[in-house]
Design a protein around this motif. Structure first.
Motif, PDB file in Angstrom:
ATOM      1  N   THR A  57       0.829  -1.391   0.217  1.00 11.61           N
ATOM      2  CA  THR A  57      -0.072  -0.075   0.060  1.00 11.61           C
ATOM      3  C   THR A  57       0.842   1.138   0.196  1.00 11.61           C
ATOM      4  O   THR A  57       1.839   1.359   0.731  1.00 11.61           O
ATOM      5  N   VAL A  58       0.265   2.274  -0.692  1.00 14.90           N
ATOM      6  CA  VAL A  58       1.034   3.472  -0.908  1.00 14.90           C
ATOM      7  C   VAL A  58       0.093   4.401   0.063  1.00 14.90           C
ATOM      8  O   VAL A  58      -0.979   4.425   0.110  1.00 14.90           O
ATOM      9  N   LEU A  59       0.935   5.049   1.011  1.00 18.54           N
ATOM     10  CA  LEU A  59       0.312   5.949   1.948  1.00 18.54           C
ATOM     11  C   LEU A  59       0.379   7.501   1.400  1.00 18.54           C
ATOM     12  O   LEU A  59       1.460   8.004   1.113  1.00 18.54           O
ATOM     13  N   VAL A  60      -0.863   8.177   1.631  1.00 14.98           N
ATOM     14  CA  VAL A  60      -0.687   9.568   1.069  1.00 14.98           C
ATOM     15  C   VAL A  60      -1.235  10.324   2.206  1.00 14.98           C
ATOM     16  O   VAL A  60      -2.385  10.391   2.878  1.00 14.98           O
ATOM     17  N   GLY A  61      -0.719  11.296   2.450  1.00 15.62           N
ATOM     18  CA  GLY A  61      -1.075  12.593   3.360  1.00 15.62           C
ATOM     19  C   GLY A  61      -0.886  13.920   2.825  1.00 15.62           C
ATOM     20  O   GLY A  61      -0.042  14.316   2.092  1.00 15.62           O
ATOM     21  N   VAL A  62      -2.155  14.749   3.022  1.00 17.70           N
ATOM     22  CA  VAL A  62      -2.301  16.186   2.459  1.00 17.70           C
ATOM     23  C   VAL A  62      -2.299  17.015   3.783  1.00 17.70           C
ATOM     24  O   VAL A  62      -3.061  17.125   4.500  1.00 17.70           O
ATOM     25  N   PHE A  97      -5.398   6.942   1.922  1.00 17.77           N
ATOM     26  CA  PHE A  97      -5.366   8.580   2.306  1.00 17.77           C
ATOM     27  C   PHE A  97      -5.286   8.755   3.598  1.00 17.77           C
ATOM     28  O   PHE A  97      -6.388   8.126   4.180  1.00 17.77           O
ATOM     29  N   ASP A  98      -4.773   9.692   4.372  1.00 18.20           N
ATOM     30  CA  ASP A  98      -4.851   9.905   5.617  1.00 18.20           C
ATOM     31  C   ASP A  98      -5.891  10.817   6.098  1.00 18.20           C
ATOM     32  O   ASP A  98      -6.323  11.101   7.281  1.00 18.20           O
ATOM     33  N   GLN A  99      -6.618  11.284   5.301  1.00 14.25           N
ATOM     34  CA  GLN A  99      -7.948  12.049   5.243  1.00 14.25           C
ATOM     35  C   GLN A  99      -9.187  11.260   4.823  1.00 14.25           C
ATOM     36  O   GLN A  99      -9.013  10.392   3.988  1.00 14.25           O
ATOM     37  N   SER A 100     -10.201  12.037   4.915  1.00 20.80           N
ATOM     38  CA  SER A 100     -11.479  11.289   4.384  1.00 20.80           C
ATOM     39  C   SER A 100     -11.725  11.825   3.116  1.00 20.80           C
ATOM     40  O   SER A 100     -11.489  12.917   2.716  1.00 20.80           O
ATOM     41  N   LEU A 101     -12.137  11.369   2.087  1.00 19.48           N
ATOM     42  CA  LEU A 101     -12.332  11.162   0.854  1.00 19.48           C
ATOM     43  C   LEU A 101     -13.709  11.308   0.688  1.00 19.48           C
ATOM     44  O   LEU A 101     -14.639  10.626   1.101  1.00 19.48           O
ATOM     45  N   SER A 102     -14.344  12.058  -0.384  1.00 18.37           N
ATOM     46  CA  SER A 102     -15.689  12.297  -0.754  1.00 18.37           C
ATOM     47  C   SER A 102     -15.885  10.846  -1.516  1.00 18.37           C
ATOM     48  O   SER A 102     -14.777  10.445  -2.298  1.00 18.37           O
ATOM     49  N   PRO A 103     -17.323  10.471  -1.744  1.00 21.10           N
ATOM     50  CA  PRO A 103     -17.440   9.392  -2.630  1.00 21.10           C
ATOM     51  C   PRO A 103     -16.791   9.423  -4.084  1.00 21.10           C
ATOM     52  O   PRO A 103     -16.204   8.866  -4.769  1.00 21.10           O
ATOM     53  N   GLY A 104     -17.165  10.811  -4.574  1.00 19.55           N
ATOM     54  CA  GLY A 104     -16.711  11.408  -5.947  1.00 19.55           C
ATOM     55  C   GLY A 104     -15.077  11.515  -6.103  1.00 19.55           C
ATOM     56  O   GLY A 104     -14.782  10.903  -7.024  1.00 19.55           O
ATOM     57  N   GLN A 105     -14.733  12.052  -4.868  1.00 22.87           N
ATOM     58  CA  GLN A 105     -13.017  11.845  -5.129  1.00 22.87           C
ATOM     59  C   GLN A 105     -12.459  10.507  -5.017  1.00 22.87           C
ATOM     60  O   GLN A 105     -11.411  10.201  -5.933  1.00 22.87           O
ATOM     61  N   GLN A 106     -13.091   9.715  -4.240  1.00 25.03           N
ATOM     62  CA  GLN A 106     -12.537   8.241  -4.252  1.00 25.03           C
ATOM     63  C   GLN A 106     -12.808   7.373  -5.580  1.00 25.03           C
ATOM     64  O   GLN A 106     -11.761   6.889  -5.991  1.00 25.03           O
ATOM     65  N   PRO A 109      -7.351   0.373  -6.337  1.00 18.05           N
ATOM     66  CA  PRO A 109      -8.474   0.600  -5.253  1.00 18.05           C
ATOM     67  C   PRO A 109      -7.732   1.721  -4.368  1.00 18.05           C
ATOM     68  O   PRO A 109      -6.686   1.708  -4.120  1.00 18.05           O
ATOM     69  N   VAL A 110      -8.668   2.737  -4.032  1.00 22.23           N
ATOM     70  CA  VAL A 110      -8.363   3.799  -3.042  1.00 22.23           C
ATOM     71  C   VAL A 110      -9.247   3.809  -1.982  1.00 22.23           C
ATOM     72  O   VAL A 110     -10.539   3.797  -1.995  1.00 22.23           O
ATOM     73  N   ASN A 111      -8.490   3.825  -0.578  1.00 24.13           N
ATOM     74  CA  ASN A 111      -9.355   3.959   0.659  1.00 24.13           C
ATOM     75  C   ASN A 111      -8.964   5.333   1.411  1.00 24.13           C
ATOM     76  O   ASN A 111      -7.850   5.613   1.062  1.00 24.13           O
ATOM     77  N   ASP A 112      -9.802   5.619   2.259  1.00 28.38           N
ATOM     78  CA  ASP A 112      -9.282   6.588   3.215  1.00 28.38           C
ATOM     79  C   ASP A 112      -9.064   6.270   4.636  1.00 28.38           C
ATOM     80  O   ASP A 112      -9.438   5.216   4.971  1.00 28.38           O
ATOM     81  N   ARG A 113      -8.950   7.212   5.285  1.00 26.23           N
ATOM     82  CA  ARG A 113      -8.641   6.761   7.066  1.00 26.23           C
ATOM     83  C   ARG A 113     -10.010   6.270   7.477  1.00 26.23           C
ATOM     84  O   ARG A 113      -9.753   5.406   8.387  1.00 26.23           O
ATOM     85  N   THR A 114     -11.146   6.560   7.273  1.00 23.98           N
ATOM     86  CA  THR A 114     -12.249   6.443   7.749  1.00 23.98           C
ATOM     87  C   THR A 114     -12.463   4.984   7.636  1.00 23.98           C
ATOM     88  O   THR A 114     -12.751   4.170   8.478  1.00 23.98           O
ATOM     89  N   TYR A 115     -12.528   4.450   6.513  1.00 27.27           N
ATOM     90  CA  TYR A 115     -12.635   3.119   5.852  1.00 27.27           C
ATOM     91  C   TYR A 115     -11.783   2.274   6.668  1.00 27.27           C
ATOM     92  O   TYR A 115     -11.831   1.258   7.166  1.00 27.27           O
ATOM     93  N   LEU A 116     -10.320   2.546   6.875  1.00 32.02           N
ATOM     94  CA  LEU A 116      -9.228   1.909   7.421  1.00 32.02           C
ATOM     95  C   LEU A 116      -9.656   1.629   8.973  1.00 32.02           C
ATOM     96  O   LEU A 116      -9.548   0.532   9.346  1.00 32.02           O
ATOM     97  N   ILE A 117     -10.129   2.935   9.565  1.00 31.99           N
ATOM     98  CA  ILE A 117     -10.468   2.557  11.280  1.00 31.99           C
ATOM     99  C   ILE A 117     -11.864   1.729  11.213  1.00 31.99           C
ATOM    100  O   ILE A 117     -11.689   0.715  12.069  1.00 31.99           O
ATOM    101  N   LEU A 118     -12.663   1.719  10.084  1.00 30.80           N
ATOM    102  CA  LEU A 118     -13.662   0.831  10.256  1.00 30.80           C
ATOM    103  C   LEU A 118     -13.303  -0.578   9.940  1.00 30.80           C
ATOM    104  O   LEU A 118     -14.037  -1.599  10.691  1.00 30.80           O
ATOM    105  N   GLU A 119     -12.465  -0.828   9.256  1.00 30.25           N
ATOM    106  CA  GLU A 119     -11.969  -1.996   8.924  1.00 30.25           C
ATOM    107  C   GLU A 119     -11.248  -2.717  10.105  1.00 30.25           C
ATOM    108  O   GLU A 119     -11.490  -3.951  10.700  1.00 30.25           O
ATOM    109  N   GLU A 122       1.339   7.380  12.222  1.00 36.74           N
ATOM    110  CA  GLU A 122       0.157   6.649  12.664  1.00 36.74           C
ATOM    111  C   GLU A 122      -0.544   6.124  11.615  1.00 36.74           C
ATOM    112  O   GLU A 122      -1.187   5.067  11.982  1.00 36.74           O
ATOM    113  N   LEU A 123      -0.703   6.531  10.388  1.00 39.48           N
ATOM    114  CA  LEU A 123      -1.327   5.943   9.273  1.00 39.48           C
ATOM    115  C   LEU A 123      -0.885   4.358   9.005  1.00 39.48           C
ATOM    116  O   LEU A 123      -1.502   3.374   8.746  1.00 39.48           O
ATOM    117  N   GLY A 124       0.647   4.776   9.227  1.00 42.24           N
ATOM    118  CA  GLY A 124       1.209   3.409   8.902  1.00 42.24           C
ATOM    119  C   GLY A 124       1.209   2.488   9.914  1.00 42.24           C
ATOM    120  O   GLY A 124       0.957   1.155   9.735  1.00 42.24           O
TER     121      GLY A 124
END
Length: 383
Positions: free
Chosen positions: A8-13, A77-86, A96-106, A26-28
């Protein structure tokens, strides 16, 4: 046969807000907890999110190249993405692209053990999925038909899926409501016994479960990882100095940008903190970012309505501090938003400072039935 972790590639903005994790540490850790393998990290600065791609076209191309070089099969991504951005990012990156929210839910889905915990995670995941149907069902035919038609079969399927998820959310909420009623009954029973209720709160991996085990000689699961504990555990703690027992509860850890869906879904579990007479706010003293973590915990406590409950700060893991940072005394005060909150230094793992903590708890519990309790509460860190 063990499953190979997903590269996985980690992305932070960085949008110029406080607490940006420039190293994505922390994302790692979250990614590794979820069974992913962070193979590359990339950050960038922006004034605002790009409406379509969150990071902009040029940075998206850079991420795609980085993923290709490292053989990554997912981008996080380390931030939450909108469905459209995802959806747009997946098309641009071909991954496949996922965000921090999805990761915590998993992670919560993997870790939940009790019936209540599983229901709460299921509700949060369903609520998250309900906003992602535009992405999850792109394989369906969604083009409009010819003259005289109102829509293709894909639109009908999407509406059906949306209705099925709405029904599942309703059923899960009803089941959770029953669990909450049971907890309220148990809570009323404790109140009738005039119990003094203490809840452990704190940033994830601060050592709450280790402290809980050390205080009550329990065997609650504790590990050096994020979200090791999801389900609330309550035990009796006898305080010899006060000549009485108190109720001690270990709760789920907090984290930066904890998804609001999870805060709502875990309301039943977090109710233990809301109804507590005292919050033991456990802090990882060895973490250089502990001031920010304290602030994040205070923010979540405010969200759940527990900001006015007296607090006692427990700075844990002092055995990991270098000599020059070791406290000169085992108890003092720490400033939170202009309020001097009492603090005790301990190492739950090494059994350091626990006697001081017990004496402090006994002193607080002893004031419970005194007429001066309301005034004394402010002295013990009411936020």
């Amino acid at each position: 046969m063990e499953k190979t972790p997903t590269a996985t590639v980690l992305v932070g903005v960085d949008f110029g807000k406080p607490f940006f994790d420039s190293e994505l540490e922390e994302l790692g850790l979250l990614a590794q907890t979820a069974g992913l393998d962070p193979v590359a990290r990339i950050t960038c600065k922006r004034r605002a999110p790009d409406p379509a791609l969150f990071v902009g076209q040029g940075k998206a191309e850079e991420i795609a190249e980085l993923a290709r070089i490292h053989g990554a099969s997912e981008v996080l991504f380390d931030q939450s993405l909108s469905p459209g951005q995802q959806r747009n990012l997946e098309r641009a990156l071909g991954l496949p692209v996922n965000d921090r929210t999805y990761l915590i839910l998993e992670i919560f889905a993997q870790r939940a053990r009790s019936h209540e915990g599983k229901l709460q995670v299921e509700l949060a995941r369903l609520q998250y999925l309900s906003t992602r149907l535009v992405r999850r069902w792109t394989h369906l035919e969604r083009q409009r038909g010819g003259i005289g038609t109102r829509g293709g079969p894909g639109e009908t399927q999407i509406e059906l899926d949306r209705r099925m998820i709405a029904d599942a959310i309703k059923r899960t909420k009803e089941r959770l409501a029953k669990v909450r009623k049971q907890r309220q009954t148990q809570r009323r029973q404790r109140e009738r016994r005039d119990a003094f209720n203490i809840s452990l709160v704190g940033y994830t991996n601060a050592g709450k479960s280790t402290l809980f085990n050390a205080l009550v000689k329990a065997q609650a699961y504790a590990a050096d990882q994020l979200f090791a504990t999801l389900d609330t555990t309550t035990r009796q703690l006898y305080l010899a100095q006060a000549g009485r027992s108190v109720s001690l509860s270990d709760t789920v850890g907090f984290i930066r940008d904890l998804p609001h869906g999870l805060v709502d879904a875990f309301q039943a579990t977090l109710q233990e903190a809301i109804d507590a007479d005292l919050l033991l706010h456990v802090v990882d003293a060895s973490n250089p970012n502990f001031p920010e973590q304290v602030g994040q915990v205070q923010q979540v406590l405010a969200e759940i309505g527990a900001q006015d409950i007296p607090q006692l700060l427990v700075f844990n893991k002092v055995d990991r501090l270098p000599a020059e940072r070791m406290p000169a005394v085992m108890e003092d005060f720490y400033d939170i938003d202009g309020l001097q909150v009492p603090r005790v230094f301990v190492s739950a793992m090494r059994n350091m400072g626990l006697d001081v903590l017990r004496i402090k708890l006994a002193a607080i519990a002893a004031t419970r039935n005194s007429p001066e309790y309301a005034g004394d509460a402010a002295e013990f860190g009411t936020m």
